[in-house]
Scaffold this motif. Structure first.
Motif, short mmCIF file in Angstrom:
data_model
loop_
_atom_site.label_atom_id
_atom_site.label_comp_id
_atom_site.label_asym_id
_atom_site.label_seq_id
_atom_site.Cartn_x
_atom_site.Cartn_y
_atom_site.Cartn_z
N CYS A 167 -10.43 1.78 47.79
CA CYS A 167 -8.99 2.08 47.87
C CYS A 167 -8.58 2.74 49.18
O CYS A 167 -7.40 2.73 49.53
N HIS A 168 -9.52 3.30 49.93
CA HIS A 168 -9.18 3.97 51.19
C HIS A 168 -8.91 2.91 52.26
O HIS A 168 -9.74 2.02 52.47
N GLU A 196 -8.19 -4.15 46.94
CA GLU A 196 -7.84 -2.74 46.80
C GLU A 196 -7.76 -2.42 45.32
O GLU A 196 -7.05 -3.07 44.56
N ASP A 198 -7.29 0.95 43.07
CA ASP A 198 -7.08 2.39 42.90
C ASP A 198 -7.43 2.75 41.47
O ASP A 198 -6.82 2.24 40.52
N TRP A 199 -8.41 3.62 41.29
CA TRP A 199 -8.87 3.95 39.94
C TRP A 199 -7.77 4.57 39.09
O TRP A 199 -7.81 4.48 37.86
N THR A 200 -6.81 5.21 39.72
CA THR A 200 -5.76 5.90 38.95
C THR A 200 -4.65 4.98 38.49
O THR A 200 -3.89 5.32 37.58
N THR A 201 -4.55 3.80 39.10
CA THR A 201 -3.44 2.90 38.77
C THR A 201 -3.88 1.51 38.33
O THR A 201 -3.03 0.66 38.03
N SER A 229 -10.69 10.05 36.65
CA SER A 229 -10.11 8.72 36.89
C SER A 229 -11.18 7.63 36.82
O SER A 229 -10.91 6.51 36.39
#
Length: 297
Positions: A167-168, A196, A198-201, A229
């Protein structure tokens, strides 16, 4: 010298005692600093400087014939500036190599994802010993970093499809470059993509579209802030389908690692620690505790 311990210096000393000509040193140079791979994908200036300086020290201590090409090679790096990036090449049992552009600093640009860590090397070695876990499958890798584990699996384990993810922004950019550098694309076999994630989304729909048969991750349990997350994502993955999930971790902080296991249990996820030796393919520090686990509901 800690970065040069994998070289057989003791054997070199013994060989130099019985062979004072420059042939042995010349052969070593041709297989290292003067090798076509090293020329195409040069290691860090500092590493080459250390290696050549030590080679000269050993040669002079054995009172061997001086070798002009050895001093020429050192002169080439003595005047060179250190860079923030360098190439590292990892030799596979097949004789093939994985070459990666990595950052010299362990932490840079606000992330640890721009270098290869021990657990990624261990997981790659485990994969080489367990080809059947990936052959013909769709594999999703979480937190791929610079790509060592995934590229090794793509080169050696014959997956059907491989999805690298991170994700970075800086990590994704370097990851895409390394995947391309090693000749992997969506048109190759296996079909490869870099996404990409993102573990949170991350959503169920996004994960269902990938449809992994196997999910892997290495060195992702590195900070208490990411554990929650990560567990939430793993729970969603196991709810969407029934892939085999393998997590490989260097246990640097026992409290953080124990918290990860506790949160897995709270989420209804069981784990089994995979024991047994792996083949030693890559040179790295094996002193740190590394644990490999399989997750399931």
């Amino acid at each position: 010298m800690s970065r040069l311990v994998s070289f057989p210096w003791t054997f070199l000393e013994k060989d130099l005692e019985s062979n004072k000509s420059g042939d042995l040193i010349s052969d070593i140079l041709k297989q290292t600093c003067l090798h076509s791979m090293c020329r195409k994908f040069p290691p860090s200036v500092r590493f080459r400087r250390l290696f050549l300086s030590e080679l000269i020290r050993r040669q002079e201590a054995a009172d061997c014939e001086p070798l002009d090409e050895l001093y020429d090679a050192l002169a080439e790096v003595v005047g060179a500036e250190d860079t923030t990036e360098c190439y590292k090449s990892y030799l596979l049992p097949s004789g093939d190599a994985v070459s990666l552009l990595e950052n010299v600093a362990l932490i840079s640009e606000g992330t640890t994802g721009l270098v290869t860590w021990e657990a990624a090397l261990y997981l790659a070695e485990w994969a080489l010993d367990h080809l059947q876990a990936f052959t013909g499958r769709t594999v999703l890798e979480l937190g791929s970093g610079v790509g060592l584990t995934g590229i090794t699996i793509c080169r050696s384990c014959s997956p059907n499809r491989y999805v690298f993810s991170d994700c970075h922004p800086s990590v994704l950019q370097k990851l895409r470059s390394n995947v391309q550098l090693n000749g992997l694309t969506e048109q190759t076999s296996p079909a490869v993509s870099v996404e990409e994630l993102d573990w949170t989304t991350a959503t169920e729909e996004q994960l269902q579209q990938i449809g992994p048969d196997a999910v892997i991750a290495s060195d992702v349990v590195y900070h208490p802030d990411v554990v929650g997350s990560l567990v939430k994502l793993l729970s969603t993955i196991l709810k969407c389908s029934s892939p085999e999930v393998f997590i490989c971790s260097t246990v640097r902080n026992q409290e953080t690692y124990s918290s990860f296991k506790q949160q897995l249990e709270k989420a209804g996820i069981s784990h089994h620690v995979i024991t047994g030796p792996v083949s030693h393919v890559f040179p790295y520090n094996r002193v740190s505790a590394i644990e490999m686990m399989k997750l399931y509901r």
